[in-house]
Design a protein around this motif. Structure first.
Motif, short mmCIF file in Angstrom:
data_model
loop_
_atom_site.label_atom_id
_atom_site.label_comp_id
_atom_site.label_asym_id
_atom_site.label_seq_id
_atom_site.Cartn_x
_atom_site.Cartn_y
_atom_site.Cartn_z
N MET A 179 -83.87 -10.21 -30.12
CA MET A 179 -84.09 -8.91 -30.76
C MET A 179 -82.79 -8.46 -31.46
N ARG A 180 -82.94 -8.03 -32.71
CA ARG A 180 -81.75 -7.60 -33.46
C ARG A 180 -81.22 -6.27 -32.91
N SER A 181 -79.96 -5.99 -33.18
CA SER A 181 -79.34 -4.77 -32.66
C SER A 181 -80.04 -3.52 -33.17
N ASP A 182 -80.43 -3.53 -34.45
CA ASP A 182 -81.09 -2.32 -34.96
C ASP A 182 -82.45 -2.13 -34.29
N GLN A 183 -83.11 -3.23 -33.90
CA GLN A 183 -84.38 -3.09 -33.19
C GLN A 183 -84.16 -2.58 -31.76
N ILE A 184 -83.04 -2.97 -31.19
CA ILE A 184 -82.72 -2.46 -29.84
C ILE A 184 -82.58 -0.94 -29.92
N ARG A 185 -81.86 -0.48 -30.93
CA ARG A 185 -81.68 0.97 -31.08
C ARG A 185 -83.04 1.67 -31.29
N THR A 186 -83.85 1.11 -32.18
CA THR A 186 -85.14 1.74 -32.46
C THR A 186 -86.03 1.76 -31.22
N THR A 187 -86.03 0.65 -30.49
CA THR A 187 -86.86 0.58 -29.29
C THR A 187 -86.44 1.64 -28.29
N PHE A 188 -85.13 1.79 -28.13
CA PHE A 188 -84.62 2.80 -27.19
C PHE A 188 -85.05 4.20 -27.63
N LEU A 189 -84.80 4.51 -28.90
CA LEU A 189 -85.08 5.87 -29.37
C LEU A 189 -86.59 6.15 -29.36
N ASP A 190 -87.39 5.16 -29.73
CA ASP A 190 -88.85 5.38 -29.72
C ASP A 190 -89.33 5.65 -28.30
N TYR A 191 -88.77 4.90 -27.36
CA TYR A 191 -89.20 5.06 -25.97
C TYR A 191 -88.90 6.48 -25.48
N PHE A 192 -87.69 6.94 -25.71
CA PHE A 192 -87.35 8.27 -25.19
C PHE A 192 -87.94 9.40 -26.05
N ARG A 193 -88.22 9.11 -27.31
CA ARG A 193 -88.93 10.11 -28.11
C ARG A 193 -90.31 10.35 -27.49
N GLY A 194 -90.93 9.28 -27.04
CA GLY A 194 -92.23 9.38 -26.38
C GLY A 194 -92.15 10.18 -25.08
N LEU A 195 -90.95 10.35 -24.57
CA LEU A 195 -90.76 11.14 -23.34
C LEU A 195 -90.11 12.48 -23.70
N ASP A 196 -90.40 12.98 -24.88
CA ASP A 196 -90.00 14.32 -25.32
C ASP A 196 -88.49 14.51 -25.45
N HIS A 197 -87.77 13.44 -25.83
CA HIS A 197 -86.33 13.60 -26.10
C HIS A 197 -86.14 13.86 -27.59
N LEU A 198 -85.30 14.81 -27.90
CA LEU A 198 -84.97 15.13 -29.28
C LEU A 198 -83.75 14.29 -29.69
N GLU A 199 -83.86 13.61 -30.83
CA GLU A 199 -82.71 12.80 -31.28
C GLU A 199 -81.72 13.68 -32.04
N LEU A 200 -80.47 13.60 -31.65
CA LEU A 200 -79.42 14.30 -32.40
C LEU A 200 -78.54 13.26 -33.07
N PRO A 201 -77.89 13.63 -34.19
CA PRO A 201 -76.96 12.69 -34.81
C PRO A 201 -75.79 12.42 -33.88
N PRO A 202 -75.16 11.26 -34.03
CA PRO A 202 -74.00 10.98 -33.18
C PRO A 202 -72.88 11.98 -33.45
N GLY A 203 -72.06 12.21 -32.45
CA GLY A 203 -70.90 13.08 -32.64
C GLY A 203 -69.84 12.35 -33.46
N PRO A 204 -68.88 13.08 -34.02
CA PRO A 204 -67.82 12.43 -34.81
C PRO A 204 -66.95 11.53 -33.94
N LEU A 205 -66.49 10.45 -34.52
CA LEU A 205 -65.64 9.52 -33.76
C LEU A 205 -64.32 10.19 -33.38
N VAL A 206 -63.82 11.01 -34.29
CA VAL A 206 -62.58 11.76 -34.00
C VAL A 206 -62.99 13.09 -33.39
N THR A 207 -62.57 13.34 -32.16
CA THR A 207 -63.06 14.51 -31.44
C THR A 207 -62.14 15.72 -31.62
#
Ligand code: SER
Length: 411
Positions: free
Chosen positions: A1-29
């Motif tokens: 499985m490609r890395s982008d599919q791993i990400r999509t699979t993860f996000l789809d799974y938790f979206r199905g469990l009512d998780h809201l996706e937020l953009p990643p935080g900035p690398l520089v904090t």
């Protein structure tokens, strides 16, 4: 499985469990004591400590992270990288241990197809509740290990949220290392997912717990690149689909197919440096800028050891995936490489001669630094590789004297 599919699979799974996706935080904090985002939870610290309210009780992110604590292990282990993506599901005063465990186990086995008999769990010694929960989910006692706070207590290494963890490991098999689970061999039993049960407000150290957080929260981090390594059946992080183009660019530059550790180090360091440059960091002598400078210098030096005498970082930087095209990466690394190659040429002859004569004196380290611009950590690293001791105290004394002289306006 490609890395982008791993990400999509993860996000789809938790979206199905009512998780809201937020953009990643900035690398520089914005954190004063944290150079870079090193975990998905960093941008959520105010939610964990109750300073502000999250937009939703269940969140998820795919977060780019940079961690340099393991910089000396890069290329020597299969599982370390200075930059990686962490997939995380988070709950704020909502679900807690049981749900986070049920879903992690289900996603790894049903979603990603991992064999559940090769999964191992660790829990914080004394957290029998977590042991019981894993057992109730069918994990045999023999694959649950109780470890101390060094392994199973998480904090940001600064005042803030903290709590016990349960980690999920994958057994890469006897060809990779010893029996005995993650307690014995973390190269064979590679950590995939960390479930943090955020409960406590930490003071200045992990021993100093100031009290309970206003709620009980979940913070998890699944290493996308480690999971890619497992699912793609490759031996290390640098061979995974999104990093391999850079490894190949490094091999093209050296024209060699031996010395895998060196090739992987250069790959890792240039990739992370390009990420940081694209986040706006520029090589410099302090703080964040020094991290970029150090990564690039370590990469150049390793290339020199691999016999590459001409600048090559430009095309290697161009091969880095997952950064927006047309960024400053190439030009910045090229300038840094040229400057550092000049420094190396100037200082190396003196250093080589001195190394042959035994322990490095403080005066030599100082001269390399002061006259040749040779960074001290590099001198120490080279000396260590040659098995030669360094008088760092003598060097520190000379530096102090030098500073005092400069302050007094004397040469
Ligand atoms: N904060 C935890 C970690 O970094 C889980 O996300 O491992």
């Amino acid at each position: 499985m490609r890395s982008d599919q791993i990400r999509t699979t993860f996000l789809d799974y938790f979206r199905g469990l009512d998780h809201l996706e937020l953009p990643p935080g900035p690398l520089v904090t914005d954190e004063r004591d944290l150079l870079f985002t090193n975990a998905g939870m960093v941008q959520f610290k105010p939610y964990f400590i109750g300073r502000s309210r999250p937009p939703h009780a269940r969140l998820m992110t795919a977060q780019r992270c940079v961690r340099t604590v393991d910089i000396d292990r890069i290329g020597l282990t299969d599982r370390h990288a200075t930059g990686f993506e962490m997939l995380g599901n988070f709950a704020f005063g909502d679900y807690f241990k049981r749900e986070s465990m049920v879903w992690a186990l289900e996603l790894l086995t049903d979603g990603f197809g991992l064999d559940r008999d090769r999964l191992w769990m660790t829990v914080l010694r004394g957290d029998e509740e977590s042991v019981d929960l894993w057992r109730s989910l069918g994990v045999p006692e023999s694959r649950i290990q109780r470890l101390g706070p060094d392994d199973n207590f998480w904090s940001m290494d600064m005042p803030g949220p903290s709590g016990p963890t349960s980690e999920i490991f994958w057994d890469r098999g006897p060809a990779v290392g010893r029996d005995g689970g993650p307690a014995v061999d973390s190269e064979r039993f590679v950590e995939l997912w960390n479930l943090v049960f955020m409960q406590y407000l930490r003071g200045d150290s992990d021993e100093e717990i100031l009290g309970d957080l206003p709620g009980r929260h979940i913070d998890t981090g699944l290493g996308r690149d480690r999971l890619a390594m497992v699912l793609q059946g490759v031996d290390n992080l640098q061979e995974t689909d999104l990093v391999r183009p850079t490894l190949e660019a490094v091999r093209d530059a050296t024209g060699r197919d031996d010395e895998p550790a060196g090739h992987r180090l250069v790959t890792d360091h240039v990739r992370t440096a390009v990420f940081l440059i694209s986040a706006g960091v520029r090589p410099g002598n302090e703080g964040r800028g020094y991290v970029v400078r150090r990564l690039l210098r370590r990469a150049v030096r390793r290339l020199v050891l691999l016999g590459v005498d001409e600048p090559v970082l430009g095309p290697i930087a161009d091969s880095v995936t997952e950064v927006p095209p047309g960024g400053a990466g190439r030009s910045v690394v090229e300038r840094e490489e040229q400057a550092f190659r000049r420094t190396l040429r100037a200082g190396s002859r003196l250093l080589d001669t001195e190394l042959r004569q035994g322990p490095l004196r403080g005066e030599t380290v100082f001269k390399l630094h002061d006259t040749y611009g040779f960074p001290v950590d590099l001198t120490v690293e080279i000396a260590r590789e040659s098995g030669v001791a360094v008088d760092t105290e003598g060097f520190a004394r000379l530096m102090r004297e030098h500073r005092e002289r400069s302050r007094a306006g004397r040469p």
